[in-house]
Scaffold this active site. Sequence first.
Site, PDB file in Angstrom:
ATOM      1  N   GLY A  57       0.850  -1.184   0.000  1.00 25.04           N
ATOM      2  CA  GLY A  57       0.000   0.000   0.000  1.00 25.04           C
ATOM      3  C   GLY A  57       0.880   1.225   0.000  1.00 25.04           C
ATOM      4  N   CYS A  84       5.269  -6.251   1.656  1.00 26.24           N
ATOM      5  CA  CYS A  84       5.633  -4.834   1.747  1.00 26.24           C
ATOM      6  C   CYS A  84       4.867  -4.148   2.886  1.00 26.24           C
ATOM      7  CB  CYS A  84       5.430  -4.140   0.395  1.00 26.24           C
ATOM      8  SG  CYS A  84       6.243  -2.534   0.326  1.00 26.24           S
ATOM      9  N   TYR A  85       3.919  -3.273   2.574  1.00 26.36           N
ATOM     10  CA  TYR A  85       3.145  -2.649   3.652  1.00 26.36           C
ATOM     11  C   TYR A  85       2.522  -3.724   4.545  1.00 26.36           C
ATOM     12  CZ  TYR A  85      -0.382   0.199   6.025  1.00 26.36           C
ATOM     13  OH  TYR A  85      -1.138   0.824   6.975  1.00 26.36           O
ATOM     14  N   HIS A 171       8.366  -7.427  -3.416  1.00 24.87           N
ATOM     15  CA  HIS A 171       7.094  -7.700  -4.098  1.00 24.87           C
ATOM     16  C   HIS A 171       7.176  -8.986  -4.928  1.00 24.87           C
ATOM     17  CE1 HIS A 171       4.866  -4.014  -3.164  1.00 24.87           C
ATOM     18  NE2 HIS A 171       6.073  -3.471  -3.077  1.00 24.87           N
ATOM     19  N   GLU A 173       4.847 -10.410  -6.404  1.00 24.97           N
ATOM     20  CA  GLU A 173       3.851 -10.430  -7.476  1.00 24.97           C
ATOM     21  C   GLU A 173       4.353  -9.794  -8.765  1.00 24.97           C
ATOM     22  OE1 GLU A 173       3.873  -8.489  -4.878  1.00 24.97           O
ATOM     23  OE2 GLU A 173       2.914  -6.548  -5.221  1.00 24.97           O
ATOM     24  N   ASP A 229     -16.128  -9.804 -23.725  1.00 25.11           N
ATOM     25  CA  ASP A 229     -16.881 -10.221 -22.538  1.00 25.11           C
ATOM     26  C   ASP A 229     -18.237 -10.827 -22.899  1.00 25.11           C
ATOM     27  OD1 ASP A 229     -14.716  -9.051 -21.405  1.00 25.11           O
ATOM     28  OD2 ASP A 229     -15.772  -7.267 -20.689  1.00 25.11           O
ATOM     29  N   LYS A 368      -9.889 -10.171 -16.565  1.00 21.55           N
ATOM     30  CA  LYS A 368      -9.938 -10.139 -18.033  1.00 21.55           C
ATOM     31  C   LYS A 368      -9.077 -11.237 -18.670  1.00 21.55           C
ATOM     32  CE  LYS A 368     -11.355  -7.541 -21.582  1.00 21.55           C
ATOM     33  NZ  LYS A 368     -12.690  -6.920 -21.675  1.00 21.55           N
TER      34      LYS A 368
END
Length: 512
Positions: A57, A84-85, A171, A173, A229, A368
């Site tokens: 964050g 992290c945060y 991180h 990710e 979609d 998506k």
Amino acid sequence: MAAGFDTVLVVDFGAQYAQLIARRVREAHVYSEIVPHSATAAEMLARSPKGIILSGGPMSVYADQAPVLDPAVYELGIPVLGICYGAQLIVRQLGGEVRRTGTGEYGRTELRCDPASVLFSQWPEMTEVWMSHGDSIVAGPPGSATIASTPDVAVAAFESVARGLFGVQFHPEVVHTARGQELLKRFLHDICQCRPTWTHISVIEAAIEEVRARVGRARVLCALSGGVDSAVVAALVHKAIGDQLSCVFVDTGLMRAGEAEQVEATFRRQFGMDLHQVKAADRFFGALKGVVDPEKKRKIVGELFIRIFEEVAATLPGVAYLAQGTLYPDVIESGTSAAATIKSHHNVGGLPAEMALELIEPLRLLFKDEVRAVGEELGLPEEIVWRQPFPGPGLAVRIVGAVTPERATILRAADAVVLDEVRRAGMGHELWQSFAVLPAVRAVGVMGDERTYEYPIVVRAVTSDDAMTADWARLPYELLERISSRIINEVDGVNRVTYDITSKPPGTIEWE
Ligand code: XMP
């Protein structure tokens, strides 16, 4: 909750981090859900998670308004990984120490980790990670072990295996962290014991089962827009209930080149669906005659679309459900002001609210990229699965000023050149959108021996993650050159091509 799948909760502490983490968890074949940091331990427990990840964050844990976690979460007996945060928050809430040491780290950093730890089990001692922090952890929570460090930071990761607590300052990710996905898998599969069953095939099977159970023998209506979609929704619902599904495609005359034909070829011929294609270009151009205000155009197109959709629906007896392509980001973001804007976009050409139909939204848990993978799995053609986003009001908001059939023809032809050349250059997937715009000015030019007085075409190509911000794409000059000369040579009524080099903000992606 997705029935039958192990769930991991990603607690959102702000910025864009949580969605990326949630997607990475799913790439590890574990179902993830994002929850706000205000969620209580009881609310989290109600979702039966097997693991909880605290996102990064933008704030300092010492800031006045710094978001915190319900401390009862640490007592649930469910493994928690702070990133992290999130890691600093665990430290702060459980009695360790975070300090503004003046040695923040940003970017690629060498990490020395302990291969004997549970989290980094069997890793090589040195690895590259991505850091982005100002404050640093100087002491982990009491009872925890420090399991990684960097040249500047003594506690870059900690674990307290007995309490199921893990924290990493870096991180995992982001792709720049070499073993980031491996770390997430270690947490998910080994520490949380999640079964890796979230695959595209199982997602499809679960969605089909749900649609069948809900719909029974009733009829379902689906509005096809030509976009990915609604196409995936139609293919999925059709697989579930076959000819109990009717699809409606309204050809507004404001679509991209070949779109109506593609819908026909795919849904009627390939899938054998009950497709109702309404050719309504005249009605749309009639309604838009003389209208130049962009918001008025949007309203007119949206309302007429709904009216036509209702007219068709009235001819189809026994319809009880409306299938819609709502995605997970729409679901999590609804309520925020940014989402409110996105929402109003989505509603254009969407749901007729007064129609007394129940909604089915089989994609509402999917990101998506998962929708695209599901579409490919269901056999939808690549051109549909990878089609770029297209505004509901279509070319009407890319024709600045008056929308006439002639101007739509010019723009459609120019747009087809842009898309074709971008595709040939192999750049289709890396651009968020690439298209042509027709401004409301004319310019002087010379062609052959004659002066011309015709429209310019503006080429717009942007990179973006979510359309909230965007950067103009650095297209190669050779590609721009080909686009320009083909538009001039192939599209009557155009004598000049320009390239829009404005990012968002301050520009928007569309011109209207
Ligand atoms: P802007 O132009 O606001 O666009 O930067 C952000 C994203 O939204 C799309 N867009 C629309 N989509 N109806 C839609 O369904 C609309 O009226 C509309 N206006 C913009 C745009 O293509 C971009 O992806």
